[in-house]
Enzyme design. Structure first.
Site, mmCIF file in Angstrom:
data_model
loop_
_atom_site.group_PDB
_atom_site.id
_atom_site.type_symbol
_atom_site.label_atom_id
_atom_site.label_comp_id
_atom_site.label_asym_id
_atom_site.label_seq_id
_atom_site.Cartn_x
_atom_site.Cartn_y
_atom_site.Cartn_z
ATOM 1 N N LYS A 1 1.031 -1.580 -0.258
ATOM 2 C CA LYS A 1 0.099 -0.066 0.184
ATOM 3 C C LYS A 1 0.544 1.227 0.126
ATOM 4 C CE LYS A 1 -0.608 0.046 5.244
ATOM 5 N NZ LYS A 1 -1.111 -0.675 6.312
ATOM 6 N N TYR B 1 16.479 30.216 8.472
ATOM 7 C CA TYR B 1 15.029 31.156 9.223
ATOM 8 C C TYR B 1 15.742 30.502 10.599
ATOM 9 C CZ TYR B 1 12.422 30.285 4.440
ATOM 10 O OH TYR B 1 11.977 30.641 4.045
HETATM 11 C C1 LIG Z 1 -0.217 -1.743 6.935
HETATM 12 C C2 LIG Z 1 -1.523 -3.231 7.216
HETATM 13 C C3 LIG Z 1 -0.662 -4.407 7.713
HETATM 14 C C4 LIG Z 1 0.898 -4.796 7.424
HETATM 15 O O1 LIG Z 1 1.342 -3.770 8.238
HETATM 16 P P1 LIG Z 1 3.117 -3.415 8.616
HETATM 17 O O2 LIG Z 1 2.958 -3.108 9.763
HETATM 18 O O3 LIG Z 1 3.915 -2.512 7.712
HETATM 19 O O4 LIG Z 1 3.828 -5.119 8.702
HETATM 20 C C5 LIG Z 1 -0.428 -5.498 7.232
HETATM 21 N N1 LIG Z 1 -1.922 -5.587 7.776
HETATM 22 C C6 LIG Z 1 -3.211 -4.473 7.296
HETATM 23 C C7 LIG Z 1 -4.253 -4.953 8.193
HETATM 24 C C8 LIG Z 1 -2.402 -3.589 7.320
HETATM 25 O O5 LIG Z 1 -3.670 -2.027 7.152
#
Ligand SMILES: *Cc1c(COP(=O)(O)O)cnc(C)c1O
Length: 345
Positions: free
Chosen positions: A33, A240
């Protein structure tokens, strides 16, 4: 060069996937994702497909469509957010598998007869059906044969947290008697041990070299070009708000990247270094939108670019300096960087 170069080591991603896979006796999916945690989902997923992954997870249907394009037919692509209003055409066209999160989503999708998964809420209260909803949907869903029934842990990065055992017990209760595959563990859950592995694991951050997978190989290297250097006399200030004042006659490099490239502004107050070859040089002054400044007084001959992320200073080190987590550093990696891949096949 005038923008940063982000190098993504695909062999390290594949090695991390294999290492996490070897920790369990069950199949391992890959979570890609948010554009593969900033590393470019299509490229990452194609490499992991070669390494043996056949199941992928994305957050939203649109990401799934892009992934299908890269992977072709065959690999399973699951969508955590399920089937939201208006998503059905994308899901159908790209053969995505929605993780149905509510009775409403189940109503919207089960009649299509297409493959689906079920996401249950076991206490995180974020996504998934709660016990009463699940009770209402369960018979119909089971009759249609879900590809997967899954849930997600809220505190898996804290092995001693009582929430883990609580969610595990709830997941057992909610899935008792089911014969379809079940999944509970992301990266943190894999490390909690075999009780959490069920039939499929879903690591994300560990693939990309981040905590809590301490054994991960670092994946990203970020080299940032030096645009200008100048002498700064003792007593003068830089940047800054005059946030840095030279305590000796210094040499300061101005480097092309800033908070618009994901260099979180809060890290300016931390202990971040940039590497001139092997020599660490402190980040000084405020992070601005497109630029940072670095004290290179002790660096000797300056290379054309300084390195912000490497095996010596990882995404988690940078996260600690910015008061955040490696996930946010990764997913903030800027669109302006030139991306290069090691291990492209
Ligand atoms: C993002 C996510 C994962 C992966 O999690 P990590 O901590 O990055 O390994 C797995 N399952 C769900 C439902 C998620 O939202």
């Amino acid at each position: 060069m005038s923008t940063g170069h982000l190098t993504i080591d695909l062999d390290a991603i594949a090695a991390n996937w294999q290492a996490l896979d070897a920790l369990t006796g069950v199949p391992t999916a890959a979570v890609v994702k948010a554009d593969g945690y900033g590393c470019h989902a299509p490229t990452v997923a194609a490499r992991l497909l070669q390494a043996g992954a056949t199941k992928f997870f994305v957050a939203v249907a649109k990401e799934g469509a892009a992934l299908r394009h890269a992977l072709g037919e065959g690999p399973e692509i699951y969508v955590f957010s399920g089937v939201c209003a208006g998503d059905a055409p994308l899901i159908l066209e790209h053969a995505l598998i929605p993780c149905l999160n509510s009775a409403e989503q189940a109503d919207r999708f089960l009649d299509t007869g297409l493959p689906f998964a079920i996401q249950l809420d076991t206490g995180m209260n974020r996504l998934g059906m709660e016990a009463d909803e699940w009770a209402a949907v369960r018979d119909e869903a089971i009759r249609r044969g879900p590809k997967l029934v899954m849930s997600h842990l809220a505190c898996a990065d804290e092995p001693g947290h009582p929430m883990n055992a609580g969610q595990l017990a709830t997941f057992h209760e909610m899935t008792e008697g089911l014969t379809c595959p079940r999944s509970l563990a992301a990266t943190g859950g894999i490390l909690l041990g075999p009780d959490y592995h069920f039939d499929l694991t879903r690591p994300g951050v560990g693939l990309y070299g981040g905590d809590p997978f301490a054994g991960a190989r670092p994946v990203v290297t970020l080299d940032l070009p030096v645009i200008q250097t100048r002498a700064v006399a003792a007593g003068e200030t830089v940047g800054y708000g005059n946030m840095w004042r030279a305590t000796r006659d210094s040499r300061v490099a101005t480097v092309s990247a800033g908070y618009a490239d994901g260099l979180i502004r809060a890290m300016g107050a931390g202990t971040v270094q940039l590497f001139a070859g092997d020599t660490p040089c402190p980040l000084i002054g405020r992070v601005s939108m497109d630029l940072i400044t670095v004290d290179v007084t002790d660096a000797g001959t300056l290379p054309p670019a300084l390195t912000l992320l490497n095996a010596r200073q990882t995404v988690d080190d940078l996260a600690a300096a910015a008061g955040t987590i490696g996930y946010e550093i990764l997913t903030s990696l800027g669109a302006r960087y030139e991306r290069r891949y090691e291990g492209l096949q």
